[in-house]
Design an enzyme around this catalytic site. Structure first.
Site, PDB file in Angstrom:
ATOM      1  NE  ARG A  26      -0.633   0.103   4.987  1.00  0.00           N
ATOM      2  CZ  ARG A  26      -1.301   0.202   6.137  1.00  0.00           C
ATOM      3  NH1 ARG A  26      -2.623   0.251   6.115  1.00  0.00           N
ATOM      4  NH2 ARG A  26      -0.663   0.257   7.286  1.00  0.00           N
ATOM      5  CB  SER A 170      -3.260  11.204   8.428  1.00  0.00           C
ATOM      6  OG  SER A 170      -2.999  10.071   9.209  1.00  0.00           O
ATOM      7  NE  ARG A 218      -2.307   3.729   1.518  1.00  0.00           N
ATOM      8  CZ  ARG A 218      -1.519   3.931   2.569  1.00  0.00           C
ATOM      9  NH1 ARG A 218      -2.043   4.075   3.776  1.00  0.00           N
ATOM     10  NH2 ARG A 218      -0.210   3.994   2.421  1.00  0.00           N
TER      11      ARG A 218
END
Length: 244
Positions: A26, A170, A218
């Protein structure tokens, strides 16, 4: 710094380069990033509101307008359609779910890959979604510029977003007070002089703000249930591949 220039909401989509020896399914050394920053009027949950609305809209749009393309992918790489709906859990709630399932988890540490995947399965079983936000992470595991929680300085106004048990985003409220920023940088062993340009941008005052960063390859990988992020990149770059 752009928020300090009185732009209330800014975003960019562009290439991101990371010099990391990450040999995983990933990680890439070059990927397409979506970065967002915005003024917070009352609470950092406003940033998560944007995440919820943005990604539910993206997923709805893909399912409605890209049926033929998704079916072509599915023929070569069979996958189950993503189950998604807005859901938020605090880090403490996530830790409790893992402990109840028999896993050993540090309540003030970060989650490892195994714990993230396990939590993803637990969330799916309990809430019926493979897309969710985990927020109020321990301050010790977040970057120095993350705002500590006002009610408990052991935790922070930060979050990660997951699809199928893997992180795609994030985000956090940023520290906008120079004195606190310097204090946190020193606590994390960072030379304040080296970030003086960044800190100086806040010295004349800036509204409280937050934001997030997304790795778009991703997102594609996990939305389509692919096994490797290289399958979601036209020219994947990793520690062993520079060209073509």
């Amino acid at each position: 710094m752009t928020i300090a220039m009185d732009y209330e909401r800014v975003f960019e989509i562009g290439a991101v380069f990371r010099a990391e020896n990450s040999y995983t399914h990933r990680h890439l050394c070059e990927f397409t990033g979506l970065d967002v920053e915005m003024v917070i009027k009352r609470h950092y949950s406003e940033v998560m509101d944007i995440v919820d609305r943005l990604f539910v809209t993206i997923f709805d749009g893909l399912n409605e307008r890209c049926k033929k393309e998704l079916e072509l992918v599915r023929k070569q790489y069979p996958f189950e359609p993503l189950k998604y709906k807005p859901l938020r859990l605090t880090f403490e709630e996530g830790v409790k779910m893992l402990k109840d399932a028999g896993m050993e988890v540090d309540p003030l540490g970060d989650l490892n890959t195994e714990a993230e995947r396990k939590l993803g399965q637990l969330v799916l079983d309990k809430y019926g979604t493979e897309f969710y936000i985990l927020h109020r992470y321990p301050l010790a595991v977040r970057p120095f510029y993350t705002m500590p929680c006002y009610d408990d300085p052991l935790y922070s106004y930060s979050f990660d977003v997951f699809i199928r048990g893997e992180e795609i985003i994030s985000g956090a409220q940023r520290i906008h007070v120079p004195e606190l920023l310097a204090e946190r940088a020193q606590a994390c062993g960072i030379d304040v002089y080296k970030i003086s340009t960044y800190m100086d941008s806040f010295r004349y005052g800036v509204l409280q703000h937050g934001g997030f960063g997304v790795g778009l390859e991703r997102v594609v990988m996990l939305f389509c249930g692919l096994k490797n992020i290289r399958q979601a990149s036209l020219f994947p770059r990793d520690p062993h591949r520079l060209s073509p």
